[in-house]
Design a protein around this motif. Sequence first.
Motif, PDB file in Angstrom:
ATOM      1  N   ILE A  12     -42.399  -0.163  12.364  1.00  0.00           N
ATOM      2  CA  ILE A  12     -41.041  -0.416  11.860  1.00  0.00           C
ATOM      3  C   ILE A  12     -40.995  -0.488  10.337  1.00  0.00           C
ATOM      4  N   GLY A  13     -42.112  -0.153   9.671  1.00  0.00           N
ATOM      5  CA  GLY A  13     -42.078  -0.066   8.217  1.00  0.00           C
ATOM      6  C   GLY A  13     -43.066  -0.955   7.503  1.00  0.00           C
ATOM      7  N   ASP A  14     -43.660  -0.407   6.436  1.00  0.00           N
ATOM      8  CA  ASP A  14     -44.528  -1.167   5.530  1.00  0.00           C
ATOM      9  C   ASP A  14     -45.684  -1.854   6.261  1.00  0.00           C
ATOM     10  N   THR A 118     -36.937 -10.568   9.668  1.00  0.00           N
ATOM     11  CA  THR A 118     -35.791  -9.722   9.339  1.00  0.00           C
ATOM     12  C   THR A 118     -36.066  -8.275   9.699  1.00  0.00           C
ATOM     13  N   CYS A 119     -37.232  -7.781   9.330  1.00  0.00           N
ATOM     14  CA  CYS A 119     -37.619  -6.406   9.620  1.00  0.00           C
ATOM     15  C   CYS A 119     -37.638  -6.158  11.124  1.00  0.00           C
ATOM     16  N   ALA A 120     -38.250  -7.078  11.871  1.00  0.00           N
ATOM     17  CA  ALA A 120     -38.346  -6.922  13.323  1.00  0.00           C
ATOM     18  C   ALA A 120     -36.982  -7.035  13.995  1.00  0.00           C
ATOM     19  N   LEU A 121     -36.179  -7.985  13.549  1.00  0.00           N
ATOM     20  CA  LEU A 121     -34.872  -8.182  14.165  1.00  0.00           C
ATOM     21  C   LEU A 121     -33.963  -6.994  13.892  1.00  0.00           C
ATOM     22  N   ASP A 122     -34.024  -6.435  12.695  1.00  0.00           N
ATOM     23  CA  ASP A 122     -33.247  -5.231  12.393  1.00  0.00           C
ATOM     24  C   ASP A 122     -33.612  -4.102  13.347  1.00  0.00           C
ATOM     25  N   ALA A 123     -34.909  -3.919  13.576  1.00  0.00           N
ATOM     26  CA  ALA A 123     -35.359  -2.846  14.467  1.00  0.00           C
ATOM     27  C   ALA A 123     -34.880  -3.075  15.895  1.00  0.00           C
ATOM     28  N   VAL A 124     -34.988  -4.310  16.370  1.00  0.00           N
ATOM     29  CA  VAL A 124     -34.586  -4.617  17.738  1.00  0.00           C
ATOM     30  C   VAL A 124     -33.074  -4.496  17.905  1.00  0.00           C
ATOM     31  N   LEU A 125     -32.306  -4.924  16.922  1.00  0.00           N
ATOM     32  CA  LEU A 125     -30.850  -4.775  16.999  1.00  0.00           C
ATOM     33  C   LEU A 125     -30.461  -3.300  17.027  1.00  0.00           C
ATOM     34  N   LEU A 151     -30.657 -16.725   8.518  1.00  0.00           N
ATOM     35  CA  LEU A 151     -30.996 -15.356   8.905  1.00  0.00           C
ATOM     36  C   LEU A 151     -29.875 -14.735   9.730  1.00  0.00           C
ATOM     37  N   ALA A 152     -29.361 -15.470  10.705  1.00  0.00           N
ATOM     38  CA  ALA A 152     -28.280 -14.951  11.539  1.00  0.00           C
ATOM     39  C   ALA A 152     -27.068 -14.574  10.694  1.00  0.00           C
ATOM     40  N   GLU A 153     -26.708 -15.427   9.772  1.00  0.00           N
ATOM     41  CA  GLU A 153     -25.534 -15.178   8.941  1.00  0.00           C
ATOM     42  C   GLU A 153     -25.774 -14.024   7.979  1.00  0.00           C
ATOM     43  N   ARG A 154     -26.985 -13.926   7.449  1.00  0.00           N
ATOM     44  CA  ARG A 154     -27.297 -12.845   6.513  1.00  0.00           C
ATOM     45  C   ARG A 154     -27.246 -11.481   7.199  1.00  0.00           C
ATOM     46  N   LEU A 155     -27.634 -11.422   8.475  1.00  0.00           N
ATOM     47  CA  LEU A 155     -27.640 -10.158   9.195  1.00  0.00           C
ATOM     48  C   LEU A 155     -26.288  -9.796   9.795  1.00  0.00           C
ATOM     49  N   GLY A 156     -25.320 -10.692   9.671  1.00  0.00           N
ATOM     50  CA  GLY A 156     -23.974 -10.362  10.133  1.00  0.00           C
ATOM     51  C   GLY A 156     -23.571 -10.943  11.466  1.00  0.00           C
ATOM     52  N   PHE A 157     -24.377 -11.869  12.019  1.00  0.00           N
ATOM     53  CA  PHE A 157     -23.966 -12.563  13.242  1.00  0.00           C
ATOM     54  C   PHE A 157     -22.796 -13.500  12.931  1.00  0.00           C
ATOM     55  N   THR A 158     -21.949 -13.709  13.917  1.00  0.00           N
ATOM     56  CA  THR A 158     -20.821 -14.623  13.779  1.00  0.00           C
ATOM     57  C   THR A 158     -21.111 -15.909  14.538  1.00  0.00           C
ATOM     58  N   TYR A 186     -22.586  -4.099  13.929  1.00  0.00           N
ATOM     59  CA  TYR A 186     -23.955  -3.873  13.467  1.00  0.00           C
ATOM     60  C   TYR A 186     -23.993  -2.786  12.402  1.00  0.00           C
ATOM     61  N   SER A 187     -24.709  -3.069  11.323  1.00  0.00           N
ATOM     62  CA  SER A 187     -24.927  -2.091  10.256  1.00  0.00           C
ATOM     63  C   SER A 187     -26.418  -1.877  10.097  1.00  0.00           C
ATOM     64  N   GLU A 188     -26.858  -0.621  10.161  1.00  0.00           N
ATOM     65  CA  GLU A 188     -28.273  -0.350   9.979  1.00  0.00           C
ATOM     66  C   GLU A 188     -28.695  -0.731   8.567  1.00  0.00           C
ATOM     67  N   PRO A 189     -29.904  -1.283   8.408  1.00  0.00           N
ATOM     68  CA  PRO A 189     -30.381  -1.641   7.072  1.00  0.00           C
ATOM     69  C   PRO A 189     -30.584  -0.402   6.221  1.00  0.00           C
ATOM     70  N   SER A 190     -30.463  -0.561   4.915  1.00  0.00           N
ATOM     71  CA  SER A 190     -30.724   0.563   4.026  1.00  0.00           C
ATOM     72  C   SER A 190     -32.180   0.969   4.137  1.00  0.00           C
ATOM     73  N   PRO A 191     -32.515   2.242   3.820  1.00  0.00           N
ATOM     74  CA  PRO A 191     -33.908   2.676   3.898  1.00  0.00           C
ATOM     75  C   PRO A 191     -34.852   1.802   3.093  1.00  0.00           C
ATOM     76  N   THR A 192     -34.404   1.341   1.927  1.00  0.00           N
ATOM     77  CA  THR A 192     -35.268   0.496   1.089  1.00  0.00           C
ATOM     78  C   THR A 192     -35.524  -0.837   1.749  1.00  0.00           C
ATOM     79  N   ALA A 193     -34.456  -1.470   2.281  1.00  0.00           N
ATOM     80  CA  ALA A 193     -34.616  -2.768   2.931  1.00  0.00           C
ATOM     81  C   ALA A 193     -35.473  -2.641   4.175  1.00  0.00           C
ATOM     82  N   ALA A 194     -35.264  -1.541   4.942  1.00  0.00           N
ATOM     83  CA  ALA A 194     -36.044  -1.378   6.158  1.00  0.00           C
ATOM     84  C   ALA A 194     -37.513  -1.162   5.840  1.00  0.00           C
TER      85      ALA A 194
END
Length: 201
Positions: A12-14, A118-125, A151-158, A186-194
Amino acid sequence: MPTTTTRFIWPIGDGVVLIPRTPAIATAYHTLVAANHARLAVWSPGGEEPTPETTRTALERSGHAWLDGSRLPLAIGVQSDEGHRLVGAMNLTIDRSAGNADVGFWIDAAAEGRGLITCALDAVLGHAFGDLGLHRVEMRTLTTNDRSRRLAERLGFTLEGVLRGAVKFPDGHRDVAVYAMLAGEYSEPSPTAARTGATTD
């Protein structure tokens, strides 16, 4: 050091990978779970001290749930000279009939602050809302778990509400915050963030 050489991985990156939690990683995963048992008990009550046998049994159940599609049980690994070092876990419990899922996770104390969750949760979402076609993913955490709530709030959970006294601990009941995200939110993370997993978690 909990290291595995299993070849079945999801990069999932890096240098970070997700690995199915099955008996194939039993030795390394037990080492990780045993080392973190006491600190995780602060957030999740009721778990007994793990033994190699109980860990293997739990991994067998996880493997069956993965095969029948009711769960996506994953370990989080980082690249090392000897394969991949296990540093945490993530779990997606799936209700196919409702199109919903619950997500949970934890990270080794030494791996905190590196953005791995964050990296793992982005991939799973992304997998949940993309490949699996789910409509809603829910995340629950104690109201006192500030790190998970940020973390939940930063990723866009309500934040949808608080379940008062919903979890029983040895010293009493505690409140649980319920967060959720819908597919359209849901918004996919930018390539740099991912790629870097840059964050404060």
